[in-house]
Enzyme design. Structure first.
Site, PDB file in Angstrom:
ATOM      1  N   GLU A  41       0.835  -1.207   0.000  1.00  0.00           N
ATOM      2  CA  GLU A  41       0.000   0.000   0.000  1.00  0.00           C
ATOM      3  C   GLU A  41       0.864   1.249   0.000  1.00  0.00           C
ATOM      4  O   GLU A  41       1.850   1.340   0.729  1.00  0.00           O
ATOM      5  CB  GLU A  41      -0.922  -0.008   1.221  1.00  0.00           C
ATOM      6  CG  GLU A  41      -1.861   1.184   1.297  1.00  0.00           C
ATOM      7  CD  GLU A  41      -2.919   1.002   2.372  1.00  0.00           C
ATOM      8  OE1 GLU A  41      -3.564  -0.076   2.403  1.00  0.00           O
ATOM      9  OE2 GLU A  41      -3.102   1.925   3.187  1.00  0.00           O
ATOM     10  N   PHE A  42       0.475   2.230  -0.832  1.00  0.00           N
ATOM     11  CA  PHE A  42       1.160   3.515  -0.919  1.00  0.00           C
ATOM     12  C   PHE A  42       0.170   4.642  -0.623  1.00  0.00           C
ATOM     13  O   PHE A  42      -1.042   4.448  -0.680  1.00  0.00           O
ATOM     14  CB  PHE A  42       1.727   3.731  -2.324  1.00  0.00           C
ATOM     15  CG  PHE A  42       2.732   2.700  -2.764  1.00  0.00           C
ATOM     16  CD1 PHE A  42       3.953   2.574  -2.111  1.00  0.00           C
ATOM     17  CD2 PHE A  42       2.463   1.851  -3.828  1.00  0.00           C
ATOM     18  CE1 PHE A  42       4.885   1.630  -2.527  1.00  0.00           C
ATOM     19  CE2 PHE A  42       3.388   0.912  -4.262  1.00  0.00           C
ATOM     20  CZ  PHE A  42       4.607   0.802  -3.599  1.00  0.00           C
ATOM     21  N   TYR A 179     -11.442  -3.997  12.064  1.00  0.00           N
ATOM     22  CA  TYR A 179     -10.699  -3.437  13.201  1.00  0.00           C
ATOM     23  C   TYR A 179     -10.569  -4.476  14.316  1.00  0.00           C
ATOM     24  O   TYR A 179     -11.474  -4.619  15.149  1.00  0.00           O
ATOM     25  CB  TYR A 179     -11.404  -2.178  13.718  1.00  0.00           C
ATOM     26  CG  TYR A 179     -11.472  -1.081  12.680  1.00  0.00           C
ATOM     27  CD1 TYR A 179     -10.483  -0.117  12.605  1.00  0.00           C
ATOM     28  CD2 TYR A 179     -12.517  -1.038  11.750  1.00  0.00           C
ATOM     29  CE1 TYR A 179     -10.528   0.880  11.639  1.00  0.00           C
ATOM     30  CE2 TYR A 179     -12.569  -0.052  10.777  1.00  0.00           C
ATOM     31  CZ  TYR A 179     -11.570   0.903  10.730  1.00  0.00           C
ATOM     32  OH  TYR A 179     -11.614   1.885   9.760  1.00  0.00           O
TER      33      TYR A 179
END
Length: 426
Positions: A41-42, A179
């Site tokens: 991820e970026f 979460y």
């Protein structure tokens, strides 16, 4: 203007299918494979230099790590919408299976339609052949501490998932957030003495920061799981989790998902430990549970950036191996737009063979260009630099200006948007 693509990238573009595969199909095709996949991820950098450096890093990590898919985040309050789309397009055209984040925040069009920009972004992705979206509520815009829905717009990620399935059917593969410790908004800060009343399950997922205990109480955790089940039932294909540092919490979360009838793939979101400052800031912001041994080790080496990175690799290998032993299908790395620690971990797991001693020394030298636009961490408590020195943000205003307390003078000043920059921890 974004830099032009290289010859290598042109070669990649020529071999890229017009329509990308859905991630869920790629995961399902791996059924029976013992080796976990890697995804990365970026985030959109703030400067042209950062974007140029990120383009180069994307190419290297595609070749070196062979990620199953690659995420691009959507800035707080929709602050990076255009750049996120540009970078997603670049990823898609250079061979990544792009997985674009999309939020419900600040998505009204010029005509007042509260969901115009959502429909527009999805249409652009469909036309590009980018068919994977992470549906999120999103963080508040800069200068706001709480999230509020636009009148007539979406109030949560569930609304976004329902909209996508209603308007676009099965066109998109949809990921949603999970979460393991409870959403930060569902976490309660306990008063002194209340921690003695925690249940066994609460004790296992609580966090203790500066002597203050916080926890998603059992009743709230059940609501969290019920809401996640609603997102799954509405059409989510997979779950990407919030960062965590206690693997036992994630493994319990997987079991809880199964108990609630959530049967889609659950991919652990892994925050790489690259720097002490960033680690402290993010764990405090999210009230993340940090095992005592991890906290003590970080404090003992906090003044050595090289020791932090070495330990980040070691801790990452150990954590990932526990997750693999626990049955995860893949490992999703929040790279922070860096690569050295990711390579160290995947090398250590035997998934890649990338790092050399000399290469490790020179890698991530562009870290200071990797500053996020509208980052969720760019809020009260950030350290910023201006002509008067460094200071700590006390208040972030809606117009992009900030009120800071200067470190040396201990005086408060207001800085206009663009007159300061964040201090990068490294």
């Amino acid at each position: 203007m974004a830099p032009s693509v290289t010859e290598t990238e042109h070669a990649q573009i020529s071999t890229v299918p017009k329509v990308a595969p859905k991630i869920i199909d790629l995961i399902n095709a791996r059924e029976g494979t013992n080796k976990p996949f890697v995804s990365i991820e970026f985030f959109p950098p703030r400067t042209k230099e950062g974007v140029s450096n990120l383009h180069a890093r994307m190419g290297r990590m595609l070749e070196n790590s062979s990620p199953l898919f690659t995420d691009m985040t959507w800035g707080a309050g929709g602050s990076t919408a255009e750049l996120t789309l540009d970078l997603t397009k670049h990823m898609h055209e250079t061979g990544h299976v792009a997985n674009m984040h999309l939020t419900c925040t600040n998505m009204a069009g010029e005509n007042g339609d509260p969901i115009a920009k959502v429909r527009e972004a999805l249409t652009v992705c469909k036309d590009l052949g980018v068919l994977n979206i992470v549906a999120l509520r999103g963080d508040p815009p800069n200068g706001e501490e709480t999230w509020t829905a636009t009148e007539g717009g979406f109030s949560c990620a569930l609304d976004l998932v329902k909209f996508m399935r209603k308007e676009f059917g099965q066109t998109f593969g949809i990921a949603v957030a999970g979460y393991p410790e409870g959403h930060p908004n569902a976490i309660t800060v306990l008063k002194e003495g209340e921690e003695a009343n925690m249940t066994p399950s609460e004790k296992k997922r609580c966090s203790v920061i500066d002597g203050v205990t916080a926890v998603c109480k059992d009743a709230d955790y059940i609501k969290e799981m019920e809401y996640l089940k609603e997102k799954f039932d509405a059409g989510a294909d997979m779950i990407l989790t919030q960062m965590f540092f206690d693997t036992d919490v994630f493994i319990q979360f997987m079991a809880d998902c199964e108990a609630f009838g959530i049967t889609c793939p659950i991919i652990p979101g892994l925050m790489c430990i690259n720097a002490y400052g960033g680690f402290k800031k993010m764990t405090q912001f999210c009230r993340t549970r940090v095992p005592v041994e991890l906290s003590e080790k970080m404090e003992s080496i906090k003044d050595s950036s090289s020791a932090i990175k070495e330990f980040g690799v070691q801790y990452g290998i150990e954590s990932c191996q526990k997750l693999i032993d626990g049955g995860v299908k893949g490992l999703h790395f929040y790279t922070l737009n860096l690569e050295r620690v990711v390579y160290g971990i995947t090398d250590g797991l035997g998934l890649t063979n990338i790092l050399t001693e000399e290469g490790a020394k020179s890698m991530d030298k562009d870290a200071k260009s990797m500053i996020a636009v509208g980052s969720a961490w760019a809020r009260v408590g950030d350290v910023v630099k201006c002509n008067d020195g460094e200071g700590i943000v006390k208040e972030a205003l809606k117009d992009g200006s900030v009120v800071i307390t200067l470190k040396e003078k201990q005086t408060e000043i207001t800085l206009a948007k663009g007159s300061f920059e964040k201090v990068v921890f490294g």
